[in-house]
Design a protein around this motif. Structure first.
Motif, PDB file in Angstrom:
ATOM      1  N   VAL A 123      18.109   6.379 -14.614  1.00  9.87           N
ATOM      2  CA  VAL A 123      17.113   5.323 -14.731  1.00  9.87           C
ATOM      3  C   VAL A 123      17.195   4.415 -13.509  1.00  9.87           C
ATOM      4  O   VAL A 123      18.281   3.948 -13.139  1.00  9.87           O
ATOM      5  CB  VAL A 123      17.322   4.484 -16.008  1.00  9.87           C
ATOM      6  N   LYS A 125      16.193   0.807 -12.014  1.00  9.96           N
ATOM      7  CA  LYS A 125      15.785  -0.546 -12.381  1.00  9.96           C
ATOM      8  C   LYS A 125      15.250  -1.243 -11.144  1.00  9.96           C
ATOM      9  O   LYS A 125      15.931  -1.316 -10.104  1.00  9.96           O
ATOM     10  CB  LYS A 125      16.984  -1.313 -12.946  1.00  9.96           C
ATOM     11  N   PHE A 153      15.001   0.320 -23.422  1.00 11.74           N
ATOM     12  CA  PHE A 153      14.388   0.529 -22.112  1.00 11.74           C
ATOM     13  C   PHE A 153      12.887   0.766 -22.275  1.00 11.74           C
ATOM     14  O   PHE A 153      12.473   1.601 -23.083  1.00 11.74           O
ATOM     15  CB  PHE A 153      15.011   1.740 -21.408  1.00 11.74           C
ATOM     16  N   TYR A 154      12.098   0.029 -21.496  1.00 13.67           N
ATOM     17  CA  TYR A 154      10.653   0.235 -21.420  1.00 13.67           C
ATOM     18  C   TYR A 154      10.394   0.900 -20.065  1.00 13.67           C
ATOM     19  O   TYR A 154      10.562   0.271 -19.017  1.00 13.67           O
ATOM     20  CB  TYR A 154       9.915  -1.091 -21.529  1.00 13.67           C
ATOM     21  N   ILE A 155       9.985   2.150 -20.106  1.00 14.20           N
ATOM     22  CA  ILE A 155      10.049   2.993 -18.911  1.00 14.20           C
ATOM     23  C   ILE A 155       8.683   3.506 -18.466  1.00 14.20           C
ATOM     24  O   ILE A 155       7.894   4.008 -19.274  1.00 14.20           O
ATOM     25  CB  ILE A 155      10.964   4.218 -19.185  1.00 14.20           C
ATOM     26  N   ALA A 165      12.406   1.431 -14.798  1.00 13.37           N
ATOM     27  CA  ALA A 165      12.304   0.204 -15.593  1.00 13.37           C
ATOM     28  C   ALA A 165      11.902  -0.917 -14.646  1.00 13.37           C
ATOM     29  O   ALA A 165      12.678  -1.296 -13.774  1.00 13.37           O
ATOM     30  CB  ALA A 165      13.639  -0.104 -16.266  1.00 13.37           C
ATOM     31  N   SER A 170      11.714  -5.148 -19.130  1.00 14.27           N
ATOM     32  CA  SER A 170      11.858  -3.687 -19.165  1.00 14.27           C
ATOM     33  C   SER A 170      13.210  -3.215 -19.682  1.00 14.27           C
ATOM     34  O   SER A 170      13.360  -2.057 -20.065  1.00 14.27           O
ATOM     35  CB  SER A 170      11.601  -3.105 -17.771  1.00 14.27           C
ATOM     36  N   THR A 171      14.220  -4.090 -19.673  1.00 11.45           N
ATOM     37  CA  THR A 171      15.532  -3.750 -20.225  1.00 11.45           C
ATOM     38  C   THR A 171      15.974  -4.907 -21.108  1.00 11.45           C
ATOM     39  O   THR A 171      16.298  -5.977 -20.605  1.00 11.45           O
ATOM     40  CB  THR A 171      16.568  -3.484 -19.123  1.00 11.45           C
TER      41      THR A 171
END
Length: 215
Positions: A123, A125, A153-155, A165, A170-171
């Protein structure tokens, strides 16, 4: 002398700003320790949140991304840098580097999308330290995920399959650190908010992509 409500508000905002700076500085130290770098004075570069959605509305946030999942942050791998050309107020052009912090994350539960459970994914960030370790770039109200902690997590999946992210929401950290207790994770307010957002998601007019399913 009696303190007015306006003065109280100013003091509260000042204290909040100081606490935010201290938290971000502490995260920078954690980052440097993880990368075995010497701790130096870190300048914080806050980016304004520039989004077409209301990132504080779970329905819009979930609807905008490709994946929402719970993951344990296993390891901070390093930082990737993307060159970006910018022009200053005098018309001079220069190239700066946008940092992206790279993590390995074990997927514990899917809320939106179908990543393989109990498997590690990479991932990225949006944000991180500069190459010289002197500047930490973050969105306002954002922080870098901490290894050993669990997050929702918003991915955004990228066209090449990478998982990004991006943005201050987003996290979002889950309070428990017990990866074996899924029921406790699913009872966390951060998890429940994401589920509610999924059930009421507002799909955006964008191209959606697929991440590393089955890898």
């Amino acid at each position: 002398m009696t303190m007015t409500s306006a003065n109280k508000k100013i003091i509260l905002l000042s204290v909040t700003a100081v606490l935010l700076i201290l938290i971000v500085a502490a995260i920078a130290v954690i980052y440097l320790n993880e990368m075995n770098k010497d701790v130096v004075a870190v300048e914080i570069n806050f980016l304004p949140e520039d989004s077409v959605i209301d990132i504080y509305n779970p329905a819009e946030l979930v609807g905008a991304v490709d994946y929402v999942f719970v993951g344990n942050v296993d390891e901070l791998i390093g930082t990737n840098y993307r060159p970006v050309a910018v022009i200053d107020g005098m018309g001079w052009s220069e190239t700066i580097e946008d940092p992206f912090t790279n993590y390995t994350v074990t997927v514990l539960d899917n809320i939106k999308g179908d990543l393989v459970l109990n498997q590690q994914v990479s991932v990225l960030k949006d944000g991180g330290l500069s190459r010289d370790g002197k500047t930490l770039t973050l969105y306002v109200n954002d922080s870098l995920p901490e290894p050993g902690s669990i997050y929702v997590f918003y991915i955004y999946a990228q066209p090449d399959g990478k998982l990004l992210a991006s943005g201050s929401q987003s996290t979002q950290k889950i309070q428990t650190t017990d990866v074996s207790d899924l029921s406790q994770i699913q009872a966390d307010p951060v998890y429940l908010k994401a589920v509610n957002g999924f059930e009421n998601q507002i799909v955006q007019n964008r191209t959606y992509y697929v991440g590393p399913i089955g890898n």
